[in-house]
Design a protein around this motif. Structure first.
Motif, short mmCIF file in Angstrom:
data_model
loop_
_atom_site.label_atom_id
_atom_site.label_comp_id
_atom_site.label_asym_id
_atom_site.label_seq_id
_atom_site.Cartn_x
_atom_site.Cartn_y
_atom_site.Cartn_z
N CYS A 183 9.40 1.67 4.80
CA CYS A 183 10.05 2.96 5.13
C CYS A 183 10.43 2.99 6.62
CB CYS A 183 9.11 4.13 4.82
SG CYS A 183 8.86 4.37 3.05
N PHE A 184 9.54 2.51 7.47
CA PHE A 184 9.79 2.47 8.91
C PHE A 184 11.00 1.58 9.22
CE2 PHE A 184 9.13 0.53 13.10
CZ PHE A 184 8.80 1.61 13.90
N GLU A 206 17.10 4.28 -3.00
CA GLU A 206 18.27 3.39 -3.06
C GLU A 206 18.03 2.11 -2.25
OE1 GLU A 206 21.78 3.94 -4.22
OE2 GLU A 206 20.48 5.08 -5.58
N GLN A 207 17.31 2.29 -1.13
CA GLN A 207 17.13 1.13 -0.23
C GLN A 207 15.80 0.40 -0.44
OE1 GLN A 207 17.92 4.32 0.84
NE2 GLN A 207 18.86 4.21 2.87
N ILE A 208 14.80 1.11 -1.02
CA ILE A 208 13.48 0.47 -1.18
C ILE A 208 13.11 0.47 -2.65
CG2 ILE A 208 11.04 0.48 -0.54
CD1 ILE A 208 11.77 2.06 1.97
N ASP A 224 0.84 -1.21 0.00
CA ASP A 224 0.00 0.00 0.00
C ASP A 224 0.87 1.26 0.00
OD1 ASP A 224 -2.15 1.64 -0.01
OD2 ASP A 224 -3.10 0.87 1.79
N HIS A 225 0.95 2.02 1.11
CA HIS A 225 1.74 3.25 1.12
C HIS A 225 3.23 3.03 1.42
CE1 HIS A 225 -2.27 4.98 1.46
NE2 HIS A 225 -1.73 6.11 1.06
N VAL A 238 8.10 6.56 -1.05
CA VAL A 238 9.52 6.20 -1.02
C VAL A 238 10.35 7.33 -1.61
CG1 VAL A 238 11.23 4.57 -1.97
CG2 VAL A 238 9.09 3.71 -1.00
N ARG A 239 9.86 7.92 -2.71
CA ARG A 239 10.59 9.04 -3.33
C ARG A 239 10.63 10.24 -2.39
NH1 ARG A 239 7.43 8.86 -8.39
NH2 ARG A 239 8.28 7.14 -9.57
#
Ligand code: SAM
Length: 234
Positions: free
Chosen positions: A35-36, A70-72, A29-30, A63-64
């Motif tokens: 990210c966490f 780079e990581q996701i 989803d988001h 993510v942007r």
């Protein structure tokens, strides 16, 4: 909710990602969870997988906006199909869907599970489907959690591949091997509530005389489930 303040449910899911892991969050989803995990350094690399265009774009945007491209890696596709061998994924997270759908994702993506050392699954309903899957596919349930948020009760199960055959009793499949032992207040409240609901259904069906064969079978099934609950909670 955002990538810094997850819901209580997702926070508990995230707590099982612990050690610089390479994770795939399926149905992201988001992309809050990856990210966490990246921001908290419990994951070193993440794939956010989404099959639906809207949530896929939301995940990309998120993510942007955090500068984490780079990581996701946000990938569009069905279930585990978006995972490649070179990703060297250790941990797969599938949260916020029904148990039957999660099971289908695991069955259809069976070849993608080799090399994976942990599954963190949070079905909204029918957790027993995943415990049954774990027995058929030799994944040991190492942790389970049950929690209440916004008046809903959620279960989380964590699995690791097992060298030995995994065998659960019928009660363990239905209630959870760790949750049975723990017998938390939320666990008791969930099953009391379920049993009461089944009892009400039996009463409604029984008041409709004569009872059809189909309804008699339904009553027998519900009575059996109520007996299982009474046995576990006694
Ligand atoms: N995992 C997040 C959470 O727990 O808050 C989002 C849950 S959301 C209710 C379920 C997401 O799974 C939706 O965005 C849906 O598009 C996605 N989804 C459903 N089936 C999927 C599949 N087969 N492969 C990838 N994503 C899927």
């Amino acid at each position: 909710m955002n990538e810094e303040q997850l819901s209580k449910r997702l926070e508990k899911v995230a707590s099982y990602i612990t050690n610089n892991e390479r994770i795939a969050d399926i149905g992201s989803d988001h992309a809050y969870l990856p990210c966490f995990a990246i921001k908290n350094k419990t994951a070193s690399f993440a794939i956010a997988g989404e099959v639906v265009d809207g949530p896929f774009k939301s995940a990309q945007k998120q993510v942007r906006s955090l500068g984490l491209t780079e990581q996701i890696d946000v990938r569009k596709g069905n279930g585990l199909a978006i995972i490649e061998k070179e990703d060297a994924i250790d941990t797969i997270v599938i949260a916020g869907m029904g148990g039957t759908l999660i099971r289908t994702i695991l069955e259809e993506g069976a070849t993608k599970l080799s090399g994976v050392s942990k599954l963190i699954l949070q079905p909204n309903i029918a957790t027993w489907q995943l415990r049954e899957w774990s027995e058929k596919n030799n994944w040991l349930i190492t942790s389970e959690a049950i929690l209440r948020e916004d008046n809903k009760i959620y279960e989380i199960i964590v699995l690791e591949p097992s060298e030995k055959p995994v065998v659960w009793t019928k009660q363990e499949v239905f209630f959870g091997p760790c949750l049975i032992k723990e017998q938390s207040a939320i666990f008791k409240s969930k099953w009391h509530h379920e049993a009461k609901t089944w009892q009400n259904i039996i009463q409604t069906i029984s008041s409709n005389q004569p009872i059809s064969d189909e309804n008699q079978a339904k009553i027998r099934e519900l009575e059996h489930k109520i007996a299982l609950v009474e046995d576990v909670l006694k």
